[in-house]
Design a protein around this motif. Structure first.
Motif, short mmCIF file in Angstrom:
data_model
loop_
_atom_site.label_atom_id
_atom_site.label_comp_id
_atom_site.label_asym_id
_atom_site.label_seq_id
_atom_site.Cartn_x
_atom_site.Cartn_y
_atom_site.Cartn_z
N GLY A 80 9.08 -9.88 6.17
CA GLY A 80 8.66 -11.07 5.44
C GLY A 80 8.12 -10.76 4.07
N LYS A 81 7.00 -11.38 3.72
CA LYS A 81 6.39 -11.19 2.41
C LYS A 81 5.87 -9.78 2.19
CE LYS A 81 4.95 -16.02 1.78
NZ LYS A 81 3.79 -16.93 1.55
N GLU A 82 5.65 -9.03 3.26
CA GLU A 82 5.11 -7.68 3.15
C GLU A 82 6.19 -6.60 3.10
OE1 GLU A 82 1.90 -7.16 2.57
OE2 GLU A 82 1.82 -9.36 2.55
N ALA A 83 7.44 -6.99 3.17
CA ALA A 83 8.53 -6.01 3.16
C ALA A 83 8.60 -5.31 1.81
CB ALA A 83 9.85 -6.68 3.49
N LYS A 84 8.64 -3.99 1.85
CA LYS A 84 8.72 -3.19 0.63
C LYS A 84 9.84 -2.17 0.76
CE LYS A 84 3.67 -3.07 -0.21
NZ LYS A 84 2.51 -2.14 -0.33
N MET A 85 10.44 -1.84 -0.37
CA MET A 85 11.35 -0.71 -0.44
C MET A 85 10.63 0.42 -1.18
SD MET A 85 15.13 -0.22 -2.20
CE MET A 85 15.81 -1.67 -1.41
N TYR A 86 10.57 1.59 -0.53
CA TYR A 86 9.90 2.74 -1.13
C TYR A 86 10.93 3.69 -1.73
CZ TYR A 86 5.45 1.47 1.02
OH TYR A 86 4.29 0.81 1.38
N GLY A 87 10.58 4.27 -2.85
CA GLY A 87 11.46 5.26 -3.45
C GLY A 87 11.24 5.38 -4.94
N ARG A 88 11.52 6.57 -5.48
CA ARG A 88 11.39 6.77 -6.92
C ARG A 88 12.39 5.90 -7.66
NH1 ARG A 88 7.49 7.61 -8.68
NH2 ARG A 88 6.97 9.83 -8.84
#
Length: 456
Positions: A110-118
């Motif tokens: 939902g609203k807290e979904a993040k994609m991590y990466g440089r």
């Protein structure tokens, strides 16, 4: 006007997948793999080629610009040429990461979904969002009597030689209106001036220190400094865990001073490992040179050596030590100095040279950028932002960071970070909120379309 939020929904899934593929490419400058068609190394070339492939797939005209950038163009007519300038290169993935820096892992829902990466926030996410905004406009017949040009550069993090090549060597024309999605929303109307690629140097014997090596780029706080030094019981007794790690290798010690990385424009948000080393070693060995460096740079705004300035629009000056080297009696460090419209940069550098007792080589003074808030470019982009976000009271910003807006005429930085969602650029665990990323597609589509309606 078209419902850009509704139209953008159709592109979100594919845009997320494209961003994951893009982030997976380690596009850090690599001197060892430079070739004539890869002036910044194979990783950057791979990223630029990926944008070229997407451009071809989407039906844009593609120019690879001799490996310095990838240009995608579409449209015809007598209306304005709209330019979007973003970058494919990233800073090295230093520090401790929770997830592999090129995995593009999505965490949360939902609203807290993040994609991590440089590069997720700086600047691959915004680049992909802008590209899909251009595709949206093209697919829906909304590029009428104006032209769009998206330029993905390959060397922004080292000083934007890519755009200098694009405009000066390839003689590409300036856009009538443009933006770079490489800062903060709602819009950046002013950017500090910069003294870039600047090194302070001195020949000096720092015994018992044998060597120093720290930092990765000029425009990031030095978060690790490795010092090779002659073994010494006094040093071992004085060492504290909060400084970092000490490795006893018999006749030598390897000291790893640890700090916290941050962008060079905001050194106050980091902890400089080099300054920790200068203060500790200078005090322990009564080395006046190192002690003095620690003292004059203790205040990152330049108050310690007569380099301070505070301007009405752009605020306080900042100084960051990024890269530190010492070997065979040669000591040097890079300086990232940023200043406002009322500063006297030549005078500040002269004061630094005198206080540090070092030679200071300045490659170039990059002037500050200051746009009229009522100009067609700024006012049109602000209207698009407010229309798409309903944040009617947000105002344009002034920043210390430098963007492509300094290299591309008639251009300002526009997004992509929303307030309180900084993305931790240049730091471990850089991320982008998925909802922010997809929202950018609609904002940029509205903005490009609106700029295209301005009468020349």
């Amino acid at each position: 006007m078209a419902n850009f939020k509704k139209l953008a929904k159709q592109y979100e899934e594919n845009a997320i997948l494209a961003l994951q593929e893009f982030v997976a490419k380690n596009s850090v400058y690599d001197e060892k793999s430079i070739t004539p068609d890869a002036p910044y190394g194979k990783g950057v070339k791979s990223a630029l080629d990926y944008i070229a492939k997407l451009g071809n797939d989407f039906g844009f005209k593609v120019d690879k610009c001799d490996g310095h950038a990838t240009e995608l163009t579409y449209g015809e007519g007598n209306g304005p040429l709209i330019g979007i300038y973003a970058h494919s290169d990233v800073v090295p993935a230093t520090g401790k990461w929770t997830y592999p820096p090129f995995s593009a892992k999505i965490v949360g829902e939902g609203k807290e979904a993040k994609m991590y990466g440089r590069g997720t926030s700086d600047d691959k996410g915004p680049l992909i969002a802008a590209l899909y905004a251009c595709k949206l406009l093209k697919d829906n017949g909304l590029v009428d009597n104006y032209r769009i040009r998206l330029v993905a550069g390959g060397d922004e993090e080292r000083g934007s030689s890519c755009l200098r090549y694009y405009f000066h060597d390839l003689k590409k024309p300036a856009s009538d209106y443009g933006f770079t999605p490489d800062a903060d929303f709602p819009l950046i109307y002013a950017e500090k001036g910069m003294v870039g690629d600047t090194f302070a140097k001195r020949k000096i014997d720092l015994s018992p220190i044998i060597a120093m090596d720290g930092g990765v780029v000029r425009n990031a706080v030095c978060d690790k400094l490795v010092v090779t030094i002659a073994a010494d019981k006094k040093l071992k007794d004085a060492w504290k865990a909060e400084l970092g790690d000490l490795s006893d290798c018999g006749k030598i010690f390897i000291l790893t001073f640890k700090g916290k990385s941050a962008h060079g424009s905001t050194p106050e948000l980091g902890e400089n490992a080099a300054l920790k080393a200068f203060a500790f070693l200078g005090g322990l060995y009564k080395n006046k040179f190192l002690t003095n460096l620690a003292k004059i740079f203790e205040d990152c705004h330049g108050k310690g050596f007569g380099g301070y300035s505070n301007s009405k629009e752009l605020g306080e000056s900042t100084y960051n030590i990024g890269i530190v080297k010492y070997m065979n009696g040669e000591f040097s460090f890079s300086i990232d100095y940023r200043y406002g419209e009322e500063a006297k940069p030549e005078e500040a550098i002269a004061n630094l040279k005198k206080a540090a007792e070092m030679d200071v080589d300045v490659a170039a003074y990059v002037p500050y950028l200051l746009y009229d808030k009522k100009s067609p470019l700024v006012s049109t982009l602000m209207k698009s932002y407010k229309r798409m976000t309903l944040k009617l009271f947000d105002k344009p910003l002034a920043i210390g960071g430098g963007t492509y807006a300094k290299e591309a005429p008639n251009c300002v930085a526009y997004g992509s970070a929303f307030k309180n969602h900084p993305g931790d650029i240049h730091s471990p665990n850089e991320y982008i909120y998925i909802n922010d990323f997809t929202a950018q597609i609609a904002i940029y589509a509205d903005a490009i379309y609106s700029l295209g309606q301005i009468k020349k």
